[in-house]
Design a protein around this motif. Structure first.
Motif, short mmCIF file in Angstrom:
data_model
loop_
_atom_site.label_atom_id
_atom_site.label_comp_id
_atom_site.label_asym_id
_atom_site.label_seq_id
_atom_site.Cartn_x
_atom_site.Cartn_y
_atom_site.Cartn_z
N GLU A 226 32.69 56.71 43.83
CA GLU A 226 33.03 55.84 42.71
C GLU A 226 34.51 55.99 42.32
O GLU A 226 35.17 55.01 41.98
CB GLU A 226 32.16 56.17 41.50
CG GLU A 226 30.69 55.82 41.66
CD GLU A 226 29.86 56.36 40.51
OE1 GLU A 226 29.29 55.53 39.78
OE2 GLU A 226 29.81 57.58 40.31
N PHE A 227 34.99 57.22 42.38
CA PHE A 227 36.41 57.46 42.08
C PHE A 227 37.29 56.70 43.07
O PHE A 227 38.27 56.05 42.69
CB PHE A 227 36.71 58.96 42.14
CG PHE A 227 38.16 59.30 41.92
CD1 PHE A 227 38.67 59.45 40.63
CD2 PHE A 227 39.02 59.48 42.99
CE1 PHE A 227 40.01 59.76 40.42
CE2 PHE A 227 40.36 59.80 42.80
CZ PHE A 227 40.86 59.94 41.52
N ALA A 228 36.94 56.77 44.35
CA ALA A 228 37.73 56.10 45.39
C ALA A 228 37.73 54.59 45.19
O ALA A 228 38.78 53.93 45.34
CB ALA A 228 37.19 56.47 46.77
N ILE A 229 36.58 54.03 44.87
CA ILE A 229 36.48 52.58 44.63
C ILE A 229 37.35 52.18 43.43
O ILE A 229 38.08 51.17 43.48
CB ILE A 229 35.02 52.17 44.40
CG1 ILE A 229 34.19 52.34 45.69
CG2 ILE A 229 34.93 50.74 43.88
CD1 ILE A 229 34.54 51.36 46.80
N THR A 230 37.29 52.97 42.36
CA THR A 230 38.08 52.66 41.16
C THR A 230 39.57 52.75 41.46
O THR A 230 40.36 51.91 41.02
CB THR A 230 37.71 53.61 40.02
OG1 THR A 230 36.30 53.61 39.83
CG2 THR A 230 38.38 53.19 38.72
N LEU A 231 39.96 53.77 42.24
CA LEU A 231 41.37 53.91 42.62
C LEU A 231 41.83 52.69 43.42
O LEU A 231 42.93 52.15 43.18
CB LEU A 231 41.57 55.19 43.43
CG LEU A 231 42.98 55.46 43.95
CD1 LEU A 231 43.33 56.94 43.84
CD2 LEU A 231 43.13 55.01 45.41
#
Length: 293
Positions: A226-231
């Motif tokens: 989820e962090f990677a997608i948000t980034l």
């Protein structure tokens, strides 16, 4: 106020010395030189060298130096114990001798990850050598220091590489900008923390001489995926390059907690500098990356 920061050239240390620049700051480092005019190169693994920190007559010691490579700790437990426990013990004793306020930077990995959203008073139960040695470091601080604050953080990232290595966010950016597909785990939940906001929250905590244990992370509890997608969204990069994988496919030597996210309700309640949402933190990261800061 004279502040000595160990690990001053690292991911957290570089930001810590920067936000305390209105004070007299002395950065202690081994290989990665800090961005501060006053510094001291020390090999902390030579425990006799630690007394040189006392010669600086610090008012505050921020002990951010540690062996944080989780798999290296598993492979070399004696080294992990030396750097994360014995060094911390000597620094804690030194803080008492010099009547200085000690800040010890610890980790979410002191918890086993079975439930997540850990509060400061939840019972630690580490599942790898890194977590065990950092918890022992906490115990050394409690036993030997008079005035102390233990701050736990989680998955720190920032715009600056540390010791020649990219942090998770910079690694993601590099891969996505090169249009490379990457597998990111969906089943490991943490509280990713922008080093800039961590350092600002830490500065306020030190200025107010808060004592005890305090969780200083950003506010979002999310998986690495989820962090990677948000980034990718914040930086305008392709989300389709990010592929979900599970941690059992990763070639990790050490076990990782499934959900080591930290509860920051205390920090949110008592600090003016609040924990950020991941979206806000990543927008600030974008500004820093684009400005070279």
């Amino acid at each position: 106020m004279r502040i000595v920061v160990t690990g001053a050239g690292g991911l957290l240390g570089k930001k810590i010395v920067k936000v305390f620049s209105n004070y007299e700051v002395i950065g202690v480092y081994y290989s990665s030189k800090p961005e501060t005019p006053n510094f001291l190169q020390l090999n902390l693994s030579d425990l006799k060298e630690i007394k040189k920190i006392g010669d600086l007559s610090p008012d505050v010691i921020i002990h951010a130096a540690a062996l944080t490579d989780v798999d290296k700790c598993e492979k070399q437990p004696e080294l992990a114990r030396l750097l994360n426990v014995e060094v911390t013990k000597e620094i804690a004793k030194l803080s008492k001798e010099t009547d200085s306020f000690l800040v010890y930077v610890s980790t979410d990995y002191v918890f086993d990850g079975e439930k997540g959203n850990y509060r400061e008073d939840d019972k630690p139960n580490p599942i790898n050598v890194y977590g065990r040695t950092k918890l022992e470091g906490e115990e050394m601080v409690k036993k030997y220091a008079d005035k102390y604050l233990i701050v736990r953080t989680s998955t720190p990232y920032g715009s600056n590489p540390a010791s020649g290595k990219d942090n998770f966010a910079l690694w993601l950016l590099k891969k996505l900008k090169n249009r490379e597909e990457i597998g990111v785990v969906t089943d490991q939940i943490t509280s990713p923390t922008l080093n800039t906001n961590f350092a600002l929250m830490l500065r306020e905590s030190v200025e107010r001489k808060l004592e005890g244990i305090l969780h200083l992370t950003d506010a979002s509890q999310i998986s690495r995926f989820e962090f990677a997608i948000t980034l990718a969204k914040v930086f305008g990069l392709s989300e389709s390059l990010i592929k979900p994988v599970t941690s059992d496919l990763m070639r990790w030597l050490a076990k990782r907690p499934k959900n080591s996210s930290l509860n920051v309700s205390m920090a949110s309640a008592i600090l003016s500098q609040k924990p950020m949402t991941v979206e806000k933190a990543l927008k600030l990261l974008k500004e820093e990356v684009e400005s070279g800061g």
